[in-house]
Scaffold this motif. Structure first.
Motif, PDB file in Angstrom:
ATOM      1  N   SER A  84       0.840  -1.288   0.015  1.00  0.00           N
ATOM      2  CA  SER A  84      -0.115  -0.039  -0.118  1.00  0.00           C
ATOM      3  C   SER A  84       0.913   1.404  -0.089  1.00  0.00           C
ATOM      4  O   SER A  84       1.963   1.257   0.284  1.00  0.00           O
ATOM      5  CB  SER A  84      -0.906  -0.012   1.115  1.00  0.00           C
ATOM      6  OG  SER A  84      -1.880  -1.108   1.074  1.00  0.00           O
ATOM      7  N   GLU A  85       0.317   2.339  -0.363  1.00  0.00           N
ATOM      8  CA  GLU A  85       0.915   3.683  -0.168  1.00  0.00           C
ATOM      9  C   GLU A  85       1.306   3.809   1.219  1.00  0.00           C
ATOM     10  O   GLU A  85       0.590   3.868   2.034  1.00  0.00           O
ATOM     11  CB  GLU A  85       0.018   4.931  -0.808  1.00  0.00           C
ATOM     12  CG  GLU A  85      -0.179   4.677  -2.033  1.00  0.00           C
ATOM     13  CD  GLU A  85       0.983   4.894  -3.017  1.00  0.00           C
ATOM     14  OE1 GLU A  85       2.029   5.994  -2.768  1.00  0.00           O
ATOM     15  OE2 GLU A  85       1.375   4.225  -4.139  1.00  0.00           O
ATOM     16  N   PRO A  86       2.783   4.302   1.409  1.00  0.00           N
ATOM     17  CA  PRO A  86       3.220   4.744   2.555  1.00  0.00           C
ATOM     18  C   PRO A  86       2.565   6.148   3.134  1.00  0.00           C
ATOM     19  O   PRO A  86       3.574   7.088   3.349  1.00  0.00           O
ATOM     20  CB  PRO A  86       4.669   4.618   2.588  1.00  0.00           C
ATOM     21  CG  PRO A  86       4.918   5.158   1.345  1.00  0.00           C
ATOM     22  CD  PRO A  86       3.856   4.825   0.346  1.00  0.00           C
ATOM     23  N   ASP A  87       1.246   6.284   3.324  1.00  0.00           N
ATOM     24  CA  ASP A  87       0.840   7.510   3.516  1.00  0.00           C
ATOM     25  C   ASP A  87      -0.086   7.687   4.895  1.00  0.00           C
ATOM     26  O   ASP A  87      -0.432   8.849   5.166  1.00  0.00           O
ATOM     27  CB  ASP A  87      -0.218   8.037   2.351  1.00  0.00           C
ATOM     28  CG  ASP A  87      -1.254   7.070   1.865  1.00  0.00           C
ATOM     29  OD1 ASP A  87      -1.437   6.187   2.957  1.00  0.00           O
ATOM     30  OD2 ASP A  87      -1.773   7.225   1.092  1.00  0.00           O
ATOM     31  N   GLY A  88       0.043   6.568   5.395  1.00  0.00           N
ATOM     32  CA  GLY A  88      -0.627   6.508   6.917  1.00  0.00           C
ATOM     33  C   GLY A  88      -1.963   6.151   6.716  1.00  0.00           C
ATOM     34  O   GLY A  88      -2.587   5.985   7.892  1.00  0.00           O
ATOM     35  N   TYR A  89      -2.696   6.037   5.515  1.00  0.00           N
ATOM     36  CA  TYR A  89      -4.030   5.784   5.321  1.00  0.00           C
ATOM     37  C   TYR A  89      -4.273   4.193   5.340  1.00  0.00           C
ATOM     38  O   TYR A  89      -5.244   3.762   5.471  1.00  0.00           O
ATOM     39  CB  TYR A  89      -4.659   6.305   4.081  1.00  0.00           C
ATOM     40  CG  TYR A  89      -4.825   7.916   4.220  1.00  0.00           C
ATOM     41  CD1 TYR A  89      -5.935   8.333   4.912  1.00  0.00           C
ATOM     42  CD2 TYR A  89      -3.973   8.576   3.885  1.00  0.00           C
ATOM     43  CE1 TYR A  89      -5.959   9.642   5.134  1.00  0.00           C
ATOM     44  CE2 TYR A  89      -4.105  10.135   3.987  1.00  0.00           C
ATOM     45  CZ  TYR A  89      -5.288  10.522   4.909  1.00  0.00           C
ATOM     46  OH  TYR A  89      -5.352  12.040   4.744  1.00  0.00           O
ATOM     47  N   THR A  90      -3.185   3.145   5.244  1.00  0.00           N
ATOM     48  CA  THR A  90      -3.376   1.966   5.327  1.00  0.00           C
ATOM     49  C   THR A  90      -2.292   1.495   6.453  1.00  0.00           C
ATOM     50  O   THR A  90      -1.368   1.514   6.388  1.00  0.00           O
ATOM     51  CB  THR A  90      -3.090   1.052   4.088  1.00  0.00           C
ATOM     52  OG1 THR A  90      -4.071   1.459   3.222  1.00  0.00           O
ATOM     53  CG2 THR A  90      -3.265  -0.274   4.088  1.00  0.00           C
ATOM     54  N   ASN A 261       5.908  13.060  10.417  1.00  0.00           N
ATOM     55  CA  ASN A 261       4.745  13.543  11.028  1.00  0.00           C
ATOM     56  C   ASN A 261       3.588  12.950  11.381  1.00  0.00           C
ATOM     57  O   ASN A 261       2.963  12.988  12.262  1.00  0.00           O
ATOM     58  CB  ASN A 261       4.730  14.820  10.531  1.00  0.00           C
ATOM     59  CG  ASN A 261       3.978  14.954   8.987  1.00  0.00           C
ATOM     60  OD1 ASN A 261       4.483  13.885   8.439  1.00  0.00           O
ATOM     61  ND2 ASN A 261       3.072  15.868   8.805  1.00  0.00           N
ATOM     62  N   ARG A 262       3.428  12.144  10.216  1.00  0.00           N
ATOM     63  CA  ARG A 262       1.960  11.233  10.099  1.00  0.00           C
ATOM     64  C   ARG A 262       2.354  10.014  11.210  1.00  0.00           C
ATOM     65  O   ARG A 262       1.501   9.360  11.964  1.00  0.00           O
ATOM     66  CB  ARG A 262       1.836  10.816   8.903  1.00  0.00           C
ATOM     67  CG  ARG A 262       1.231  12.020   8.089  1.00  0.00           C
ATOM     68  CD  ARG A 262       0.774  11.576   6.528  1.00  0.00           C
ATOM     69  NE  ARG A 262       0.411  12.646   5.913  1.00  0.00           N
ATOM     70  CZ  ARG A 262      -0.485  12.477   4.779  1.00  0.00           C
ATOM     71  NH1 ARG A 262      -0.632  11.292   4.267  1.00  0.00           N
ATOM     72  NH2 ARG A 262      -0.712  13.815   4.020  1.00  0.00           N
ATOM     73  N   LEU A 263       3.452   9.543  11.263  1.00  0.00           N
ATOM     74  CA  LEU A 263       4.161   8.304  12.135  1.00  0.00           C
ATOM     75  C   LEU A 263       3.729   8.803  13.610  1.00  0.00           C
ATOM     76  O   LEU A 263       3.151   8.058  14.378  1.00  0.00           O
ATOM     77  CB  LEU A 263       5.406   7.946  11.861  1.00  0.00           C
ATOM     78  CG  LEU A 263       6.184   7.000  12.814  1.00  0.00           C
ATOM     79  CD1 LEU A 263       5.334   5.745  12.958  1.00  0.00           C
ATOM     80  CD2 LEU A 263       7.659   7.011  12.492  1.00  0.00           C
TER      81      LEU A 263
END
Length: 322
Positions: A84-90, A261-263
């Motif tokens: 999945s995309e490493p954007d914090g949404y999955t 920052n999302r982490l």
């Protein structure tokens, strides 16, 4: 002068963009988050994930959708998350299985390099128990029987963690017995009550109700001190088995490369959720302890767990042969 004026204008333009960029970053999450459970609905992990999702939704004011993607010892769900995309949404919730499946089951990923450890959720001890009618009342009774019958007795297990905890007990106690895997906690526990296996080592969520009801006799818990849920059962150090200090834990992971920052945001929100009355009550009911680790602490803990259990698997010849 013209050159200085040009660069000054560029600098002013860049500064003008900074508030907009910061505001964009602050909008996370601005759409639903997917929390993947790599096992079937109805188990302890699924229940934990759904309660956690509810608390996160209330705090983040954003939908958190729990999706079950079971199969292949959890590897199907893990692979979905990894791609999945490493954007914090999955994100995904899992046990130590995510760290040992490359060694134990030939999973085609690197347990350290391919993931972002986000937050530990909780840790839960294992307990060793025997049939209440077996005549064994203490760990000493069991050890005497195991040593008098090397390799002839059986221990029930269910899942990767249960199996590894049982190997840790066998190593620490210096005994020999067969490890019999069962497809679920229920069948494994029933095998001991039916006399098919002499002992069982399983996490507290599964085994504690059978100990407290008197159907099984608890002999030791795999933690530094006694568990509140089974206060009469000795801890591993009390039993002279410090190497049997093992925990079942749930953790939240994402794909490699989630922005820092999302982490940190996700870790902070998860830790806040773990302190809510609903989560505290839930953890107390199954003998587990909510985590207080930040993302860096969880990453360090996870790395140590991967190294520890890889060594155990290889030393005991447990890795897949194909």
């Amino acid at each position: 002068m013209e050159r200085r004026t040009f660069f000054s204008a560029v600098a002013l333009f860049a500064c003008a963009l900074l508030p907009a960029a910061g505001a964009a970053a602050d909008t996370f999450p601005d759409r639903p988050i997917r929390l993947i459970v790599p096992y079937a609905p109805g188990g302890a992990m699924d229940g934990t994930a759904r309660l956690l999702a509810t608390q996160l939704q209330e705090s983040m004011k954003q939908t958190v959708v729990v999706e079950n993607k079971p199969g292949a010892s959890g590897m199907i769900g893990v692979d979905f998350m990894r791609r999945s995309e490493p954007d914090g949404y999955t994100i995904l919730i899992d046990t130590m299985a995510i760290g040992v499946n490359p060694t134990l089951n030939n999973a085609k990923y690197d347990p350290i390099a391919d993931f972002t450890p986000i937050s530990q959720v909780m840790a839960m001890p294992y307990a060793l128990a025997v049939n209440a009618n077996s005549g064994m009342k203490t760990l000493g009774d069991l050890l005497a029987k195991l040593k008098a019958n090397p390799g002839k007795l059986n221990s029930a297990t269910s899942g990767t963690g249960s199996q590894l905890a049982t190997v840790a007990f066998r190593t620490e106690s210096g005994t020999k017995f067969e490890i019999i895997p069962y497809p679920g906690g229920g069948p494994g526990l029933l095998s001991v009550m039916a006399g098919d296996c002499e002992m069982v080592i399983m996490d507290m969520a599964n085994i504690a109700p059978f100990i407290t009801s008197g159907k099984l006799t608890g002999l030791v818990v795999s933690m530094p001190s006694r568990s509140e849920i089974t206060p009469d059962v000795p801890s591993a150090p009390e039993a002279g088995l410090p190497g049997f200090e093992v925990s079942a834990w749930f953790g939240i992971f994402g794909p490699k490369g989630i922005p820092q920052n999302r982490l940190e945001y996700l870790n902070a929100e998860i830790r806040k959720a773990l302190k809510t009355p609903a989560m505290v009550k839930f953890f107390k009911s199954n003998g587990s302890v909510p985590s207080t680790m930040d993302s860096a602490q969880f990453a360090a803990f996870y790395r140590k767990e991967v190294d520890r259990w890889r060594a155990v698997i290889l030393a005991n010849g447990l890795q897949a042969k194909n």
